[in-house]
Structure formats: structure tokens, C-alpha cells
Design a protein around this motif. Structure first.
Motif, PDB file in Angstrom:
ATOM      1  N   TRP A 169      38.517  73.395  46.737  1.00 18.22           N
ATOM      2  CA  TRP A 169      39.452  73.214  47.853  1.00 18.22           C
ATOM      3  C   TRP A 169      40.823  72.968  47.214  1.00 18.22           C
ATOM      4  CZ3 TRP A 169      39.620  68.407  51.590  1.00 18.22           C
ATOM      5  CH2 TRP A 169      40.606  68.625  52.559  1.00 18.22           C
ATOM      6  N   THR A 170      41.726  73.928  47.402  1.00 17.28           N
ATOM      7  CA  THR A 170      43.036  73.834  46.772  1.00 17.28           C
ATOM      8  C   THR A 170      44.118  74.173  47.787  1.00 17.28           C
ATOM      9  OG1 THR A 170      42.735  76.115  46.014  1.00 17.28           O
ATOM     10  CG2 THR A 170      42.305  74.373  44.419  1.00 17.28           C
ATOM     11  N   SER A 171      45.344  73.747  47.459  1.00 16.37           N
ATOM     12  CA  SER A 171      46.498  74.166  48.263  1.00 16.37           C
ATOM     13  C   SER A 171      47.544  74.753  47.329  1.00 16.37           C
ATOM     14  CB  SER A 171      47.073  72.990  49.056  1.00 16.37           C
ATOM     15  OG  SER A 171      47.512  71.962  48.194  1.00 16.37           O
ATOM     16  N   TYR A 172      48.259  75.761  47.840  1.00 17.59           N
ATOM     17  CA  TYR A 172      49.223  76.505  47.031  1.00 17.59           C
ATOM     18  C   TYR A 172      50.591  76.463  47.706  1.00 17.59           C
ATOM     19  CZ  TYR A 172      44.982  78.205  44.831  1.00 17.59           C
ATOM     20  OH  TYR A 172      43.774  78.272  44.186  1.00 17.59           O
ATOM     21  N   ILE A 173      51.602  76.192  46.922  1.00 15.29           N
ATOM     22  CA  ILE A 173      52.971  76.145  47.426  1.00 15.29           C
ATOM     23  C   ILE A 173      53.714  77.406  46.985  1.00 15.29           C
ATOM     24  CG2 ILE A 173      55.175  74.920  47.333  1.00 15.29           C
ATOM     25  CD1 ILE A 173      53.663  72.348  46.963  1.00 15.29           C
ATOM     26  N   PHE A 174      54.269  78.104  47.978  1.00  9.04           N
ATOM     27  CA  PHE A 174      55.034  79.324  47.706  1.00  9.04           C
ATOM     28  C   PHE A 174      56.513  79.088  48.016  1.00  9.04           C
ATOM     29  CE2 PHE A 174      50.755  80.821  48.297  1.00  9.04           C
ATOM     30  CZ  PHE A 174      50.635  81.886  47.407  1.00  9.04           C
ATOM     31  N   HIS A 200      33.497  69.170  51.624  1.00  9.75           N
ATOM     32  CA  HIS A 200      34.278  68.733  50.461  1.00  9.75           C
ATOM     33  C   HIS A 200      34.380  67.201  50.421  1.00  9.75           C
ATOM     34  CE1 HIS A 200      35.373  72.543  48.752  1.00  9.75           C
ATOM     35  NE2 HIS A 200      35.786  73.005  49.918  1.00  9.75           N
ATOM     36  N   PHE A 201      34.467  66.561  51.589  1.00  7.93           N
ATOM     37  CA  PHE A 201      34.435  65.103  51.611  1.00  7.93           C
ATOM     38  C   PHE A 201      33.081  64.605  51.111  1.00  7.93           C
ATOM     39  CE2 PHE A 201      38.292  65.166  54.057  1.00  7.93           C
ATOM     40  CZ  PHE A 201      38.840  63.908  53.874  1.00  7.93           C
ATOM     41  N   ALA A 202      32.015  65.297  51.511  1.00 13.65           N
ATOM     42  CA  ALA A 202      30.679  64.917  51.041  1.00 13.65           C
ATOM     43  C   ALA A 202      30.589  65.058  49.523  1.00 13.65           C
ATOM     44  CB  ALA A 202      29.622  65.790  51.713  1.00 13.65           C
ATOM     45  N   ASP A 203      31.178  66.128  48.986  1.00 12.62           N
ATOM     46  CA  ASP A 203      31.165  66.324  47.533  1.00 12.62           C
ATOM     47  C   ASP A 203      31.831  65.146  46.817  1.00 12.62           C
ATOM     48  OD1 ASP A 203      30.031  68.747  48.093  1.00 12.62           O
ATOM     49  OD2 ASP A 203      31.864  69.909  47.792  1.00 12.62           O
ATOM     50  N   ALA A 204      32.966  64.695  47.369  1.00 10.74           N
ATOM     51  CA  ALA A 204      33.688  63.585  46.743  1.00 10.74           C
ATOM     52  C   ALA A 204      32.859  62.307  46.795  1.00 10.74           C
ATOM     53  CB  ALA A 204      35.032  63.379  47.441  1.00 10.74           C
ATOM     54  N   LEU A 205      32.201  62.068  47.926  1.00 13.04           N
ATOM     55  CA  LEU A 205      31.374  60.856  48.052  1.00 13.04           C
ATOM     56  C   LEU A 205      30.173  60.923  47.116  1.00 13.04           C
ATOM     57  CD1 LEU A 205      30.882  58.181  49.447  1.00 13.04           C
ATOM     58  CD2 LEU A 205      29.735  59.402  51.305  1.00 13.04           C
ATOM     59  N   ILE A 206      29.561  62.084  47.005  1.00 11.28           N
ATOM     60  CA  ILE A 206      28.420  62.253  46.093  1.00 11.28           C
ATOM     61  C   ILE A 206      28.854  62.005  44.655  1.00 11.28           C
ATOM     62  CG2 ILE A 206      26.883  64.005  45.095  1.00 11.28           C
ATOM     63  CD1 ILE A 206      26.611  65.159  47.944  1.00 11.28           C
ATOM     64  N   MET A 243      50.256  74.359  42.570  1.00  9.31           N
ATOM     65  CA  MET A 243      49.005  74.179  43.317  1.00  9.31           C
ATOM     66  C   MET A 243      48.571  72.722  43.230  1.00  9.31           C
ATOM     67  SD  MET A 243      45.977  75.627  40.830  1.00  9.31           S
ATOM     68  CE  MET A 243      44.752  74.496  41.510  1.00  9.31           C
ATOM     69  N   THR A 244      47.769  72.333  44.206  1.00  9.97           N
ATOM     70  CA  THR A 244      47.176  70.988  44.229  1.00  9.97           C
ATOM     71  C   THR A 244      45.673  71.121  44.352  1.00  9.97           C
ATOM     72  OG1 THR A 244      49.131  70.070  45.313  1.00  9.97           O
ATOM     73  CG2 THR A 244      47.101  68.779  45.441  1.00  9.97           C
ATOM     74  N   ASP A 245      44.960  70.411  43.516  1.00 15.34           N
ATOM     75  CA  ASP A 245      43.496  70.395  43.579  1.00 15.34           C
ATOM     76  C   ASP A 245      43.092  69.360  44.623  1.00 15.34           C
ATOM     77  OD1 ASP A 245      40.783  70.236  43.203  1.00 15.34           O
ATOM     78  OD2 ASP A 245      40.888  70.257  41.017  1.00 15.34           O
ATOM     79  N   GLU A 246      42.930  69.806  45.876  1.00 15.44           N
ATOM     80  CA  GLU A 246      42.627  68.890  46.980  1.00 15.44           C
ATOM     81  C   GLU A 246      41.259  68.238  46.813  1.00 15.44           C
ATOM     82  OE1 GLU A 246      44.795  68.156  49.132  1.00 15.44           O
ATOM     83  OE2 GLU A 246      46.233  69.791  49.197  1.00 15.44           O
ATOM     84  N   GLY A 247      40.306  68.991  46.271  1.00 16.17           N
ATOM     85  CA  GLY A 247      38.968  68.443  46.085  1.00 16.17           C
ATOM     86  C   GLY A 247      38.964  67.274  45.119  1.00 16.17           C
ATOM     87  N   THR A 248      39.697  67.412  44.018  1.00 11.47           N
ATOM     88  CA  THR A 248      39.796  66.311  43.053  1.00 11.47           C
ATOM     89  C   THR A 248      40.571  65.141  43.633  1.00 11.47           C
ATOM     90  OG1 THR A 248      39.676  67.844  41.191  1.00 11.47           O
ATOM     91  CG2 THR A 248      40.629  65.685  40.760  1.00 11.47           C
ATOM     92  N   ALA A 249      41.605  65.430  44.437  1.00  6.05           N
ATOM     93  CA  ALA A 249      42.410  64.368  45.044  1.00  6.05           C
ATOM     94  C   ALA A 249      41.573  63.467  45.932  1.00  6.05           C
ATOM     95  CB  ALA A 249      43.563  64.983  45.845  1.00  6.05           C
TER      96      ALA A 249
END
Length: 818
Positions: free
Chosen positions: A403-408, A514-520, A420-426
Motif C-alpha cells: 500500500w503506497t502513495s505517490y506524489i506527482f 492492510h491494517f490487519a497486516d500491521a496488527l499481525i 512516494m510514501t510506504d503507507e503500509g509501513t507507516a
């Protein structure tokens, strides 16, 4: 006014402290269908009040709790009961809660069908707040009156801080059709402003002119008068949304008095106090009408990057992009080529792309992306700056999810990727408790959205069926073409609307995972339920690899649940195998079949259950191996106390084995038993029809096959079997042809059906039609057996046709000579 605010807060506080009688709430929930039926039989307000007396007699807090629970039901009966409470409840706070519930249900396109016999005399006093949540913003019309049609657009601000906009669009025709078309949707104010600007730029010869609400109302009433004069009906979507249109446009409720102001403040305060799960995700509520230029660029860059076209990717980076990593173009490209050779990236999938508001100056475009691809972990991976950290990995295929976000930014009049921002890691920076809270809320929201979408689809389908039947009865032949065109427009709009809502639901569900991934990752041993929830969400999205990843992790970390986890793993491995079967990857198909079989054998070794026995038997049957063992497993399963689903699977399995042995009567008994238990079991009626046809029970076979197509019009085999039955056994070639044509409507690219129709026309000596269908079939799949049979027969018939006149000519000459 200040005192009123304090009094309102005090009342709300007192209400919050009142105990809720959950037993009464449950009792009323069990009876609301009967209440709705009773409401539809009422003819006076007194009768309505009598029907809802049990609700009025509950404590105030319990009434409000009941309304909240009723809203979650998401049915037409629930909406009608809520409307009755909104109009006739004796407690003001209850009426307000009902009004909020109606607004909430309108967001998912659920509107009351019940019409109150007579509006209560105190309606204006009861609900002056009736639309305090929506206020007029602006009206626009096209200056196209001289053409006989105009488009009227009305916008109403609503929601928290009035950040959302309800948009209503009317196509008004002033010669015959009146209200010719209508739509409504809720979007963000920013999205509304964008759409208005886009419409202004696209309408070259026609202008959009600002008007007042009163002027818009007058135009609408004029169009309705046209409907009345010519006896035409307003558009079906207008009729479905009539209560909403009445409330906001035709009979708007005054809200200038103190009571209305107070109620507006109440609404705002309640919104402040309640959780809005969309707030952290600024664009989740925005409807996705089309992928923006930045969204398309994101998808293209990801795909190019995974395929190894690093020259193109580098050239799309902004000159000051951090992703350049202070490397020259040649160095940057070479490093990624080395990584590509080691990692072997492949099979890119985009889960979602959405644009959200930028909170950074100079970065007008931010695209969030959910995506995944397969690759092998290598030491070089840590040196690839644009490669985010996967939130979850499935080891069997090497698929990683991100899950990422990209700035143009705009550079040289073109969009360039800046960062880019790694939203999943955040997400992993959040505490475990915060993750749990947010996950519970968004997971619940995702579940509600998907359920509402399913129910809405069913209701819209039923409505379309009713409208089609009514139109067939009422429309004259001269209007038929016009009606078909309008129906096509309706279908296009409904499809677009449904697709938009589906995207939204899938985005929310993916975010929840993705929230579940972070909690796991933060609390892997906290609870097995988080794995089960994520598994269920992945299966809803039919992302079987991700579902398998969750079960694999649960099995490793919670050994006590190993047997059940292995069964779930087997199910998804079976599904993955079928996916590889469709892509004709025989090696992977076999591999995952074997994995499913191993999962089930390991599960049964730990804990023998009826379901495990049935699933292992089904796996062996699907592979057409060890069929004697499969039958023994099904017999063992019969010794358990089974649920209806398991009993159905046992009977179907035994039926399949008996059919393979050509024991058709025994197979029919098993399938009939399965149909008695689970009449909606996929394919059951088609299987019954085929067996009944083999046993020369032709009339029963016809009914079974017709029911099969009624239950699921996408059963290709049923069309062939039923057509053959009509042609060969029931001597009805007309119906045989009709059923093939119906099948072709469902499967327009089916080479099998096209070839079958070609054969049908050949029997009737219609060589021209036969040739047309045959050419279409050959263009799709010339290697298909039935296509080749049709070609051979067509060539033989044409040859015979050419030879036949010559033969007659020779015979004629011979006779003459004698």
C-alpha cells in the motif's frame, strides 16, 4: 440560543446515560417485517400510530438503539418502519434519530416505498429539522431550451462541516417526455467543483447558467406538467427517489426558526462525537468516476517497472525526485536490471488506485495504490528505493502486497513522479491499541458496505424485472424502439453507479486488510481472530493467494487451530488451482491440487471431521483419481452428524461417482436428495436435467433444465442439453433454436454456442445463416471440436447442394435419350 445549546447537550448526555434494554431491541428486530406489512395496510394516521405503539412504548434510549440496529438491516421493510417512526413517533429525539437513519440509508440508495396514508398535521412542527443535514448550494441549467430539452443540476451541501455535496441531475423535455432522466449521488465538494468545471469546459456550444432553487423547482414542475398532460411517466429513477426530491426540491422544509437552528447544531455535535472511519483516508468517500491522468500514470509506471522498462520509469521521475537516489541515469537503470535478473518480478496486479487531496504545497496530485506482484527476495532489494516493504507475503508463489502513495508534480508541462510514501509501513508506527480500534471500525464498515452492495444489487434487479414486465404490458409497438433505447441508458447508468460503489467497497476492504497486516506484524500472537477476519476479507475479494497467506501464518502461530486452518488452506489452494486451470498452466494447477490434498490429509490426521472427509473426497474426484477411496471417505462422512451443507456435498459426491460408473438411476437419487436439501446448490438442476434426459424422463429433464437457467443463466452446459432435448426428444426445433439464442445473449463470445447454432441452421437448410455463425465461431476458436464438426458438415452440405442439380440434369437427359 446559548441556553438552548446547553439544554440540548444536557438532553443528549442524559440520553447517553440511559440504559438500553437489548432484549426489547431484539424483540422488535424480530418483528419489524410484520410491522412493515401492517403499515402498508393502514389507511389513517391513527392506524399507523397503533402499529408502532410497541416502539413508542420503549424507553427513549432503547428506541434510538433499535433504530440504529434497524438501519444495519438494510432492507426495504426496515426503511419503511424507520419512515413511520420519523413521522409518527411521540418522542422528538426518536424522530430525529429516525431522520438520521433515513439519510444514512439514502447514501446506499435505499428509500421508503410505503406512503403514509395522510401526513400528520404536526409534521412541520415535528421535523422542521427534516433536512437540516442538507442545505441548498447552487443550481445550474443548460441554455438549451430552444432544443426542447434542458439539463438541470441541483447541489445540496451536507455532512460534517458541509464538506459533502448531494448532486441531483434532471433531463427535462418539454414536448412529451417531461422528466426524461434523473440521477443522484453524494460526492465531496471538491469533486463537485471539479465536475462543474469539467462540464463547463466540455460544453462548447451550450452554456451552464446559474439559477436559484426556486427557478429550478419551477422548471421541474413544468416538466412534470408535461408528464401529466401526455400521460407519460417520469423516469423510473425519479420515481424511486421521489421522497428525497420532495424533501429537498419540491417541498423543502423551512429551517430558519430557532428549533431548526438548534437541530442543525445537534446534528453537528453528534457528528463530532461519533467516529467517522473515513476521516483518516481523505478520499475513500469520493466516487471514482474515472482514473485520472496521474492514476493512469501510476499504473503504467508500476507495470513498466515490474516488466523491466527502467528507461521509461527513470524518464518519468522529477528532476529533484528523491527516488533517483543521487545516481546517474545509467547507474540507476543498471542497478535495477541487476535486481530484476535476481528477483524475477512478474504478475503485477493493481488492487485499487485512488486520488486524494494533497496536504503539501507544490504537490497537487497524490495517488494511493494497492498493488502486488511476485518476486524472489534478494540482497539487492534493500537498495531499490522505490520498492516498499510488503505488508504480507505468500511464500508459495512469492506474491507481495503493498500500500503506497505517490506524489506527482508538473514539470515542463508534464506530470513527473516526485516521491512516494510506504503507507503500509507507516501503519506500523501506530500503537497496537490504536490499530485494533481503527481496524475494528473500518472492518465493520467494509462488511456493511459489501452487504449493502449485495442487497442493493438484488433489489435493483427485482425493480428492473418489475419495470420490464410493466413496460411490456403497457408500451405500444410504435414506442418500442424508444423504450429500448431508454432502458439501455438506464442500464448503463445503473452499471456505472454499481461499478463505482463496488470500487469503493473493494477499496475499503483492501484498506482493512492492510491494517490487519500491521496488527499481525506488531502483535502476531495476540489473537487468531485477526487472521480469520483478514482471510474472510481476502476471500470476498477472491484474492485466494492472500487468504492462503493469512491461514499459513495462523497455522504456524496457533498450533491448536492447525486442523481447521489446514481445511481453509485446502479450500483456497483448490481455488488457486482452478485459476491456473483457466490460464492453462498445467504444472501450477497440479501443484496446488496436490497441496490441497496434502492439507486435507494432514488435517484429518489431526482431527477427523465430516467436512474434512468430504473435501478430500471432492479433491480426489476433481482429479479423477483414487475414486474408490473417495467413495469410502464419503461413506465415512455419513457416519457423522452432518450439517445440511455437508450432507449436500456428500450426496453430490456420491452422485458424481455413480454417474461415472454409468449407474444413472442411483446417481439421480443422490442428486435429487441433494436438491431437496439445498435447491440453490450451484449446478444441481443442470446435473438433474442431464441425468433425467439420459433416463428418458424428458418432461422432468425439461423442467429441471429450465429451472437451472432460471437460477443461473450462465450455465453453458444447460443450454446445450436443453436445446438437444427440444430438438431430438421433444420435437420442438423452434424452442431448440430459441434456447441457443438465449445462451448466446449470456455468452456472446461462445464458440460452442455459435457452432451449435450453425448446425441448427444447417438442419433447416439455411446455409447463409449457418455460414455467418460458423465464421464467428471459427474466429473465436477454430480448434474446438464442435466448430470443426460444423465446418465439415457445412462443407459436405454445400458440396451435396452443388452436385444435386447436376445429377438431376443427367437423369433428365438419360430419360430423354431413352
Amino acid at each position: 440560543m446559548g441556553n438552548k445549546k446547553r439544554d440540548t447537550r444536557k438532553q443528549k448526555s442524559e440520553l447517553a446515560n440511559q440504559p438500553v434494554d437489548t432484549k426489547q431491541v431484539q424483540q422488535q428486530l424480530e418483528q419489524y417485517h410484520q410491522v412493515a406489512q401492517a403499515l402498508r395496510s393502514t389507511t389513517t394516521p391513527t392506524q399507523v400510530e397503533t402499529v408502532i405503539t410497541p416502539i413508542n412504548e420503549m424507553p427513549e434510549a432503547t428506541q434510538v438503539a433499535f433504530l440504529k440496529a434497524l438501519t444495519k438491516e438494510g432492507t426495504l421493510d426496515a426503511v419503511d418502519v424507520i419512515q413511520a417512526v420519523n413521522l409518527f413517533a411521540t418522542v422528538k429525539e426518536t424522530r430525529k434519530a429516525a431522520r438520521r437513519a433515513l439519510i444514512q440509508l439514502e447514501e446506499v440508495h435505499l428509500y421508503p416505498h410505503w406512503k403514509p396514508p395522510v401526513a400528520p398535521s404536526s409534521v412541520a412542527d415535528i421535523d422542521t429539522e427534516i433536512d437540516s443535514s442538507a442545505r441548498f448550494w447552487q443550481a445550474l441549467i443548460t441554455d438549451s431550451r430552444e432544443t426542447g430539452e434542458i439539463q438541470l443540476l441541483l447541489f445540496f451541501e451536507q455532512g460534517r462541516n458541509y464538506q459533502d455535496v448531494r448532486m441531483m441531475g434532471f433531463l427535462l423535455e418539454f414536448q412529451h417526455d417531461g422528466v426524461k432522466d434523473f440521477f443522484t449521488r453524494v460526492i465531496s465538494k471538491r469533486q463537485a467543483e471539479k465536475q462543474i468545471a469539467q462540464m463547463r469546459s466540455q460544453l462548447s456550444d451550450i452554456k451552464l447558467v446559474n439559477r436559484t432553487l426556486e427557478e429550478g423547482r419551477q422548471l421541474l414542475e413544468e416538466a412534470l406538467a408535461i408528464n401529466q398532460r401526455f400521460g407519460t411517466n417520469p423516469h423510473p429513477d425519479y420515481r424511486r427517489n421521489l421522497s428525497l426530491i420532495q424533501r429537498l426540491v419540491l417541498n423543502p422544509t423551512a429551517s430558519a426558526d430557532d428549533d431548526a437552528t438548534e437541530d442543525e447544531e445537534d446534528e453537528f455535535e453528534e457528528d463530532e462525537e461519533s467516529f467517522n472511519p473515513y476521516m483518516p483516508f481523505s478520499s475513500l468517500l469520493e466516487e471514482v468516476f474515472a482514473i485520472s491522468e496521474a492514476g493512469e500514470l501510476t499504473a503504467s509506471l508500476l507495470n513498466d517497472w515490474i516488466e523491466g522498462d527502467y528507461e521509461t520509469v527513470y524518464d518519468q521521475l522529477a528532476s529533484d525526485s528523491l527516488l533517483r537516489d543521487n545516481l546517474s541515469r545509467e547507474e540507476w537503470i543498471e542497478r535495477r536490471r541487476q535486481w530484476h535478473a535476481e528477483a524475477s518480478p512478474a504478475n503485477f496486479r493493481s488492487t485499487f488506485l485512488r486520488e486524494r487531496d494533497s496536504d503539501t504545497d507544490g504537490a497537487p496530485y497524490i495517488i494511493e495504490a494497492g498493488w502486488s506482484f511476485e518476486y524472489n527476495e534478494t540482497p539487492l532489494s534493500s537498495e531499490i528505493k522505490e520498492l516498499p516493504t510488503a505488508t504480507v507475503v505468500y511464500q508459495e508463489t512469492g506474491r507481495h502486497w503493498f500500500w503506497t502513495s505517490y506524489i506527482f508534480v508538473e514539470e515542463d508541462d508534464e506530470l513527473r513522479l516526485h516521491s512516494m510514501t510506504d503507507e503500509g509501513t507507516a501503519l506500523r508506527n501506530l500503537s497496537v491499541e490504536e490499530l485494533k480500534t481503527r481496524l475494528d471500525e473500518i472492518a465493520h464498515l467494509a462488511s456493511d458496505r459489501l452487504e449493502q452492495l449485495r442487497e442493493e444489487a438484488e433489489e435493483e434487479y427485482e425493480d428492473e424485472e418489475d419495470e420490464l414486465e410493466s413496460d411490456m404490458e403497457e408500451d405500444s409497438e410504435a414506442e418500442e424502439d424508444e423504450d429500448i433505447a431508454e432502458e439501455n441508458e438506464d442500464e448503463d447508468f445503473e452499471f456505472t453507479n454499481m461499478a463505482t460503489r463496488l470500487k469503493e467497497a473493494l477499496q475499503v476492504t483492501t484498506t482493512a486488510m492492510h491494517f490487519a497486516d500491521a496488527l499481525i506484524a506488531q502483535a502476531p500472537l495476540d489473537s487468531p481472530e485477526i487472521y480469520n477476519t483478514a482471510f474472510d476479507q481476502a476471500e470476498i475479494l477472491q484474492d485466494h493467494e492472500r487468504a492462503a497467506a493469512y491461514m499459513q501464518l495462523q497455522m504456524e502461530r496457533f498450533p491448536d487451530l492447525r486442523a481447521e486452518a489446514l481445511q481453509k488452506l485446502a479450500i483456497v489452494h483448490f481455488a488457486i488451482s482452478e485459476a491456473y486451470d483457466e490460464s492453462e498452466d498445467e504444472e501450477q494447477k497440479l501443484r496446488f491440487f496436490e497441496l490441497a490434498e496434502k492439507n486435507l490429509r494432514d488435517s484429518l490426521a489431526t482431527n477427523k471431521t465430516a467436512f474434512g472427509l468430504v473435501m478430500l473426497a471432492q479433491t480426489l474426484i476433481a482429479q479423477k483419481k483414487q475414486l474408490d477411496e473417495a467413495e469410502e471417505l464419503l461413506r465415512q462422512a455419513q457416519e457423522f452428524e452432518t450439517q445440511p451443507k455437508e450432507t449436500t456435498l456428500i450426496e453430490v459426491g456420491l452422485g458424481m461417482l455413480a454417474r461415472d460408473k454409468e449407474e444413472y438411476e442411483q446417481a439421480l437419487l443422490h442428486y435429487q436428495h441433494a436438491a431437496d436439501i439445498s435447491p440453490d446448490f450451484p449446478g444441481i438442476w443442470s446435473a438433474l436435467g442431464q441425468l433425467q434426459s439420459k433416463l428418458e424422463q424428458y418432461e422432468a429433464a425439461e423442467q429441471s433444465l429450465l429451472r437451472a437457467l432460471e437460477e443461473d443463466p450462465e450455465q453453458l452446459d444447460a443450454y446445450f442439453t436443453l436445446s438437444s432435448l427440444y430438438m431430438d426428444q421433444l420435437d420442438n426445433p423452434t424452442k431448440a433454436q430459441e434456447i441457443l439464442e438465449e445462451g448466446l445473449e449470456e455468452y456472446p463470445d461462445s464458440a460452442e454456442l455459435l457452432a451449435a447454432l450453425a448446425l441448427m441452421y444447417l438442419r433447416n437448410k439455411d446455409f447463409h445463416s449457418a455460414h455467418e455463425y460458423l465464421i464467428e465461431a471459427e474466429n473465436i476458436d477454430p480448434e474446438l471440436e464442435i466448430v470443426q464438426q460444423a465446418r465439415q458438415l457445412y462443407n459436405a452440405e454445400k458440396t451435396a447442394q452443388r452436385q444435386s442439380p447436376k445429377l438431376k440434369f443427367k437423369q433428365h437427359k438419360h430419360k430423354k435419350k431413352r
